[in-house]
Write a protein that holds these residues in place. Structure first.
Motif, PDB file in Angstrom:
ATOM      1  N   GLU A 140      12.307  -1.596   3.250  1.00 48.88           N
ATOM      2  CA  GLU A 140      13.730  -1.326   3.078  1.00 48.88           C
ATOM      3  C   GLU A 140      14.579  -2.513   3.505  1.00 48.88           C
ATOM      4  OE1 GLU A 140      14.526   2.369   5.145  1.00 48.88           O
ATOM      5  OE2 GLU A 140      14.047   3.488   3.327  1.00 48.88           O
ATOM      6  N   THR A 141      14.170  -3.158   4.603  1.00 43.53           N
ATOM      7  CA  THR A 141      14.915  -4.322   5.079  1.00 43.53           C
ATOM      8  C   THR A 141      14.042  -5.107   6.039  1.00 43.53           C
ATOM      9  OG1 THR A 141      16.975  -5.063   6.125  1.00 43.53           O
ATOM     10  CG2 THR A 141      15.916  -3.119   7.060  1.00 43.53           C
ATOM     11  N   PHE A 142      14.354  -6.390   6.191  1.00 48.29           N
ATOM     12  CA  PHE A 142      13.659  -7.222   7.162  1.00 48.29           C
ATOM     13  C   PHE A 142      14.524  -7.355   8.406  1.00 48.29           C
ATOM     14  CE2 PHE A 142      11.393  -8.440   3.336  1.00 48.29           C
ATOM     15  CZ  PHE A 142      10.079  -8.519   3.793  1.00 48.29           C
ATOM     16  N   ILE A 143      13.863  -7.417   9.548  1.00 43.19           N
ATOM     17  CA  ILE A 143      14.545  -7.456  10.835  1.00 43.19           C
ATOM     18  C   ILE A 143      14.389  -8.834  11.462  1.00 43.19           C
ATOM     19  CG2 ILE A 143      14.656  -6.414  13.132  1.00 43.19           C
ATOM     20  CD1 ILE A 143      13.313  -3.919  11.870  1.00 43.19           C
ATOM     21  N   GLY A 144      15.473  -9.352  12.021  1.00 40.92           N
ATOM     22  CA  GLY A 144      15.413 -10.633  12.726  1.00 40.92           C
ATOM     23  C   GLY A 144      15.047 -11.776  11.809  1.00 40.92           C
ATOM     24  N   GLU A 145      13.986 -12.490  12.158  1.00 38.77           N
ATOM     25  CA  GLU A 145      13.569 -13.671  11.407  1.00 38.77           C
ATOM     26  C   GLU A 145      12.667 -13.329  10.228  1.00 38.77           C
ATOM     27  OE1 GLU A 145      11.762 -16.219  14.263  1.00 38.77           O
ATOM     28  OE2 GLU A 145      13.627 -16.618  15.350  1.00 38.77           O
TER      29      GLU A 145
ATOM     30  N   PHE B  42       0.832  -1.190   0.000  1.00 43.21           N
ATOM     31  CA  PHE B  42       0.000   0.000   0.000  1.00 43.21           C
ATOM     32  C   PHE B  42       0.877   1.254   0.000  1.00 43.21           C
ATOM     33  CE2 PHE B  42      -2.774  -3.343   1.463  1.00 43.21           C
ATOM     34  CZ  PHE B  42      -3.916  -3.107   0.716  1.00 43.21           C
ATOM     35  N   LEU B  43       0.962   1.955   1.115  1.00 45.22           N
ATOM     36  CA  LEU B  43       1.692   3.215   1.159  1.00 45.22           C
ATOM     37  C   LEU B  43       3.120   3.049   1.652  1.00 45.22           C
ATOM     38  CD1 LEU B  43      -1.096   5.509   2.653  1.00 45.22           C
ATOM     39  CD2 LEU B  43      -0.431   5.279   0.265  1.00 45.22           C
TER      40      LEU B  43
ATOM     41  N   LYS C  23       9.894 -11.432  10.322  1.00 43.14           N
ATOM     42  CA  LYS C  23       8.496 -11.169  10.659  1.00 43.14           C
ATOM     43  C   LYS C  23       8.211  -9.681  10.828  1.00 43.14           C
ATOM     44  CE  LYS C  23       7.914 -15.651  12.928  1.00 43.14           C
ATOM     45  NZ  LYS C  23       7.597 -16.357  14.204  1.00 43.14           N
ATOM     46  N   VAL C  24       9.286  -8.894  10.887  1.00 45.73           N
ATOM     47  CA  VAL C  24       9.156  -7.442  11.019  1.00 45.73           C
ATOM     48  C   VAL C  24       9.985  -6.795   9.924  1.00 45.73           C
ATOM     49  CG1 VAL C  24       9.548  -5.430  12.484  1.00 45.73           C
ATOM     50  CG2 VAL C  24       8.796  -7.595  13.504  1.00 45.73           C
ATOM     51  N   ALA C  25       9.407  -5.790   9.273  1.00 43.71           N
ATOM     52  CA  ALA C  25      10.105  -5.085   8.208  1.00 43.71           C
ATOM     53  C   ALA C  25      10.263  -3.617   8.559  1.00 43.71           C
ATOM     54  CB  ALA C  25       9.322  -5.222   6.896  1.00 43.71           C
ATOM     55  N   LYS C  26      11.433  -3.086   8.263  1.00 41.75           N
ATOM     56  CA  LYS C  26      11.652  -1.647   8.373  1.00 41.75           C
ATOM     57  C   LYS C  26      11.200  -1.031   7.062  1.00 41.75           C
ATOM     58  CE  LYS C  26      15.289   1.793   9.128  1.00 41.75           C
ATOM     59  NZ  LYS C  26      16.764   1.981   9.315  1.00 41.75           N
ATOM     60  N   CYS C  27      10.235  -0.125   7.130  1.00 40.11           N
ATOM     61  CA  CYS C  27       9.618   0.414   5.923  1.00 40.11           C
ATOM     62  C   CYS C  27       9.632   1.938   5.918  1.00 40.11           C
ATOM     63  CB  CYS C  27       8.164  -0.054   5.802  1.00 40.11           C
ATOM     64  SG  CYS C  27       7.955  -1.842   5.844  1.00 40.11           S
ATOM     65  N   LYS C  28       9.551   2.489   4.728  1.00 36.87           N
ATOM     66  CA  LYS C  28       9.400   3.942   4.583  1.00 36.87           C
ATOM     67  C   LYS C  28       8.048   4.217   3.952  1.00 36.87           C
ATOM     68  CE  LYS C  28      12.819   6.680   3.686  1.00 36.87           C
ATOM     69  NZ  LYS C  28      13.950   7.412   3.027  1.00 36.87           N
ATOM     70  N   LYS C  29       7.343   5.180   4.518  1.00 40.38           N
ATOM     71  CA  LYS C  29       6.052   5.572   3.969  1.00 40.38           C
ATOM     72  C   LYS C  29       6.289   6.369   2.700  1.00 40.38           C
ATOM     73  CE  LYS C  29       1.504   7.046   5.490  1.00 40.38           C
ATOM     74  NZ  LYS C  29       0.677   7.448   6.657  1.00 40.38           N
ATOM     75  N   LEU C  30       5.666   5.938   1.621  1.00 38.06           N
ATOM     76  CA  LEU C  30       5.906   6.555   0.326  1.00 38.06           C
ATOM     77  C   LEU C  30       5.538   8.035   0.334  1.00 38.06           C
ATOM     78  CD1 LEU C  30       4.604   3.720  -2.037  1.00 38.06           C
ATOM     79  CD2 LEU C  30       6.942   4.200  -1.331  1.00 38.06           C
TER      80      LEU C  30
ATOM     81  N   VAL D 122       8.911   3.392   9.597  1.00 35.70           N
ATOM     82  CA  VAL D 122       8.112   2.648  10.567  1.00 35.70           C
ATOM     83  C   VAL D 122       8.575   1.196  10.591  1.00 35.70           C
ATOM     84  CG1 VAL D 122       6.109   4.136  10.150  1.00 35.70           C
ATOM     85  CG2 VAL D 122       6.318   1.968   8.900  1.00 35.70           C
ATOM     86  N   ALA D 123       8.136   0.478  11.602  1.00 41.95           N
ATOM     87  CA  ALA D 123       8.336  -0.972  11.679  1.00 41.95           C
ATOM     88  C   ALA D 123       6.981  -1.629  11.419  1.00 41.95           C
ATOM     89  CB  ALA D 123       8.876  -1.367  13.044  1.00 41.95           C
ATOM     90  N   ILE D 124       6.950  -2.606  10.528  1.00 43.18           N
ATOM     91  CA  ILE D 124       5.700  -3.288  10.212  1.00 43.18           C
ATOM     92  C   ILE D 124       5.836  -4.769  10.548  1.00 43.18           C
ATOM     93  CG2 ILE D 124       4.132  -3.985   8.366  1.00 43.18           C
ATOM     94  CD1 ILE D 124       4.534  -1.338   7.045  1.00 43.18           C
TER      95      ILE D 124
END
Length: 265
Positions: free
Chosen positions: A9-14, A4-5, A16-23, A29-31
């Protein structure tokens, strides 16, 4: 990959969490990406609207949305887990002031959760995040509410809590409430955040006394978060202010509850 928006940028740990930038913005944010509905965690996070999550050292929930068969939950981006921090220093003992600062914040978090009838049920080092160790040393927040339960909805015999920090009433199949979280914080401080500062024996004695009260096997005799915040370990010691909102938070507490904080010698 875009959700979506957001752009991952990268996945964290295993993963299950992604470091993302809002377009279209510089917001990072962390998703958290969950297979299935994730509705229990979303319900718990929505309860934070009743309190100020930042003031209570709880991660800021931003929004949730669906991506294919996954549920995505967006949070504020934080620095690193306390587990990662301790591993990088080979679990070298913390100072008594550092332990005091972390313990204070975790108990404030439990007090906030209790006020909205919520129990975390899975507190451990990797679910405690340092906000920004560079600018706000030892400012922490509690994350991951995937196992959180409403007080009164907790099932006897439910497989909650990491086995290393599991409260006696959970093991014995007794009635459960918010006091299981206080036990976990006590065990975590006792087992993982070691302190060998022999120059502050009086403060260490106070810490030991606080932990004894947090780790009473009978939950009816266990200290409450509100009582713990008035314990001499905090009232006679120093909860150190740092930069940013953590500093502002401490100063607000000093104005509203000056008996809880003593700065300087």
């Amino acid at each position: 990959m875009c959700m979506f928006l957001y752009k991952v940028e990268t996945f964290i740990g295993e993963g299950k969490v992604a470091k993302c930038k809002k377009l279209g913005t510089d917001q990072v944010v962390a998703i958290k990406i969950i297979w299935g509905s994730g509705q229990m965690e979303i319900n718990a996070l929505q309860g934070f609207s009743q309190i100020d999550a930042d003031d209570h050292n709880l991660v800021k929930f931003m929004e949730s949305f669906k991506y294919k068969k996954y549920t995505c939950i967006a949070f504020e981006a934080l620095d690193q887990s306390l587990l990662h921090f301790m591993e990088k220093r080979d679990f070298h003992p913390l100072t008594v002031d550092e332990i005091r600062t972390i313990t204070w914040q975790l108990i404030v978090a439990l007090k906030g959760l209790k006020s909205i009838n919520l129990v975390h049920c899975d507190i451990k080092l990797d679910n405690i995040m340092l906000v920004d160790q560079g600018s706000e040393p030892f400012r922490v927040k509690l994350i991951d509410f995937g196992l959180a339960e409403k007080i009164g909805h907790m099932r006897t015999g439910a497989p909650i809590q990491n086995i290393c920090y599991r409260a006696p009433e959970v093991i014995l199949g007794l009635p459960l409430d918010q006091r299981v979280d206080l036990w976990t914080v006590g065990r975590l401080v006792e087992d993982d955040l070691h302190c060998l500062d022999k120059t502050k024996l009086k403060e260490l004695e106070q810490l030991v006394d606080l932990l004894k009260r947090m780790l009473m096997e009978d939950p009816s005799k266990r200290i409450s978060p509100s009582e713990a915040l008035h314990h001499p370990f905090f009232t006679m010691g120093r909860v150190q202010p740092t930069a940013g909102r953590w500093r502002d938070y401490i100063f607000r507490l000093a104005r509203s509850q000056p008996e809880l904080l003593v700065f300087g010698e």
